[in-house]
Design a protein around this motif. Structure first.
Motif, PDB file in Angstrom:
ATOM      1  N   PRO A  64      90.288  27.837   9.324  1.00 24.28           N
ATOM      2  CA  PRO A  64      90.504  29.152   8.717  1.00 24.28           C
ATOM      3  C   PRO A  64      89.388  30.121   9.086  1.00 24.28           C
ATOM      4  CG  PRO A  64      90.745  27.393   7.096  1.00 24.28           C
ATOM      5  CD  PRO A  64      90.157  26.774   8.320  1.00 24.28           C
ATOM      6  N   ILE A  65      89.606  31.392   8.782  1.00 27.21           N
ATOM      7  CA  ILE A  65      88.586  32.408   9.035  1.00 27.21           C
ATOM      8  C   ILE A  65      87.279  32.043   8.353  1.00 27.21           C
ATOM      9  CG2 ILE A  65      87.982  34.849   8.711  1.00 27.21           C
ATOM     10  CD1 ILE A  65      90.257  34.167  10.751  1.00 27.21           C
ATOM     11  N   THR A  66      87.378  31.495   7.146  1.00 32.14           N
ATOM     12  CA  THR A  66      86.182  31.141   6.379  1.00 32.14           C
ATOM     13  C   THR A  66      85.550  29.841   6.840  1.00 32.14           C
ATOM     14  OG1 THR A  66      87.665  30.127   4.743  1.00 32.14           O
ATOM     15  CG2 THR A  66      86.914  32.373   4.300  1.00 32.14           C
ATOM     16  N   GLY A  67      86.173  29.144   7.776  1.00 32.01           N
ATOM     17  CA  GLY A  67      85.619  27.889   8.267  1.00 32.01           C
ATOM     18  C   GLY A  67      85.742  26.789   7.237  1.00 32.01           C
ATOM     19  N   THR A  68      84.614  26.304   6.766  1.00 25.94           N
ATOM     20  CA  THR A  68      84.576  25.280   5.719  1.00 25.94           C
ATOM     21  C   THR A  68      83.555  25.697   4.670  1.00 25.94           C
ATOM     22  OG1 THR A  68      82.757  23.987   6.667  1.00 25.94           O
ATOM     23  CG2 THR A  68      84.980  23.515   7.481  1.00 25.94           C
ATOM     24  N   GLY A 102      86.403  31.428  12.051  1.00 23.73           N
ATOM     25  CA  GLY A 102      86.105  32.855  11.954  1.00 23.73           C
ATOM     26  C   GLY A 102      84.617  33.087  11.891  1.00 23.73           C
ATOM     27  N   ILE A 103      83.993  32.459  10.894  1.00 22.42           N
ATOM     28  CA  ILE A 103      82.547  32.588  10.711  1.00 22.42           C
ATOM     29  C   ILE A 103      81.924  31.198  10.659  1.00 22.42           C
ATOM     30  CG2 ILE A 103      82.676  34.827   9.549  1.00 22.42           C
ATOM     31  CD1 ILE A 103      82.492  33.374   6.891  1.00 22.42           C
ATOM     32  N   LYS A 104      80.669  31.116  10.984  1.00 20.86           N
ATOM     33  CA  LYS A 104      79.978  29.825  11.001  1.00 20.86           C
ATOM     34  C   LYS A 104      79.224  29.612   9.690  1.00 20.86           C
ATOM     35  CE  LYS A 104      75.906  31.859  13.195  1.00 20.86           C
ATOM     36  NZ  LYS A 104      75.029  31.865  14.368  1.00 20.86           N
ATOM     37  N   SER A 266      87.285  39.665   2.717  1.00 25.00           N
ATOM     38  CA  SER A 266      88.430  39.278   3.553  1.00 25.00           C
ATOM     39  C   SER A 266      89.583  40.258   3.409  1.00 25.00           C
ATOM     40  CB  SER A 266      88.889  37.862   3.182  1.00 25.00           C
ATOM     41  OG  SER A 266      87.851  36.933   3.378  1.00 25.00           O
ATOM     42  N   LEU A 267      89.277  41.541   3.427  1.00 23.63           N
ATOM     43  CA  LEU A 267      90.308  42.558   3.230  1.00 23.63           C
ATOM     44  C   LEU A 267      91.458  42.482   4.232  1.00 23.63           C
ATOM     45  CD1 LEU A 267      88.525  45.865   2.148  1.00 23.63           C
ATOM     46  CD2 LEU A 267      90.181  44.522   0.869  1.00 23.63           C
TER      47      LEU A 267
END
Length: 300
Positions: A64-68, A102-104, A266-267
């Motif tokens: 996902p964008i948020t990663g984990t 998405g981000i690390k 996360s808009l």
């Protein structure tokens, strides 16, 4: 085309549906983990439990964008299943397997380095961040309208940070007739703010600049809007924090003072998941096609 490529898509929100659709159209073989509650039907796509996936055949993993989270657990919107990314799981994958997020975070950086797998952060790419700033701006405008009793036109707006999102937000609010001032630290950013026809100020002067603002929009992922700054804001000020969690605002003190502060990292996934997903799908398709070509060239 991605014919023959085996990809595991693990968790995520509505944006992942457009990613799945795009990769499916390109003939990739997809294993969806954490999507059993999803009604959509995609050709060449199978829903699987994490224990059913043969990771020895997986060429790429899309998170996902948020990663984990900090323990490796993946956010599941379409499933009640609990999934964690583990060292054992990644070690089973081929050495060329790439993990996309998405981000690390520290967990992902550490585990991928340990197992020697490539980690790609999509939101660190300029193209993704710039495209993504479009739905972010629209969502920010929506929130400003919903949570204020005055028009954006004629209001005083402080935007903190002139990154890819900050620049788009500042420009949009300026075009809507707001009096926009932008805080930054780098001299080149202050020069760019001036060139854009906006009022620049150094973030060291933030305590003075917040005294007369109606809306404060933060894009800096550090505690910038602290208690001392909030204490100097008018009580009607609306704070919209666009930085990644936990944001750059002292939300506890804002609530104590009666100032409305909203965290909205996360808009795009909230206000325009289809458009945001298409952006990610197009970029991922190109990256995966490039990887396939590079591997083929090694055997020529």
């Amino acid at each position: 085309m991605l014919t023959g490529l085996q990809i595991a898509v693990i968790g995520g929100d509505a944006r992942q549906l457009e990613v799945i659709r795009k990769l499916s159209e390109l003939d990739a073989k997809l294993s969806l983990i954490g999507f059993e509650q999803l009604d959509h039907v995609f050709t060449g796509v199978s829903k699987e439990k994490i224990t059913e996936v043969d990771f020895t055949e997986i060429d790429a993993i899309i998170l996902p964008i948020t990663g984990t989270d900090s323990n490796g657990q993946v956010e599941m919107i379409f499933s009640a299943e609990t999934v964690e990314i583990t060292e054992e799981m990644l070690l089973k994958t081929p050495s060329h397997c790439t993990i996309y997020t998405g981000i690390k975070n520290a967990f992902l950086e550490e585990i991928t380095k340990k197992v020697k797998r490539r980690l790609v952060m999509l939101f660190e790419r300029d193209d993704v961040a710039i495209y993504n700033s479009i739905p972010t701006v629209e969502g920010t405008i929506m929130m400003a309208i919903q949570h204020t009793e005055f028009t954006i036109h004629g209001s005083t707006v402080a935007v903190l940070g002139l990154g890819r999102v900050g620049m788009s937000v500042a420009r949009a609010f300026h075009h809507l007739g707001a009096k926009v001032k932008v805080g930054a630290r780098k001299s080149e950013h202050l020069a760019r703010i001036t060139e854009m026809g906006l009022q620049p100020f150094h973030l060291n002067e933030l305590d003075k600049e917040v005294r007369n603002i109606d809306i404060c929009i933060n894009t800096i992922p550090h505690l910038v809007v602290n208690a001392a700054m909030i204490q100097k804001m008018p009580t009607h000020t609306l704070i919209i924090d666009l930085a990644s969690k936990p944001g750059g605002t002292d939300f506890r003190y804002a609530e104590k003072r009666g100032i409305k502060a909203l965290l909205a990292p996360s808009l795009p996934g909230i206000v325009a998941p289809k458009s945001a997903g298409q952006i990610l799908g197009n970029v991922l398709a190109q990256l995966l096609e490039d990887d396939v070509m590079k591997r083929k060239e090694k055997f020529i």
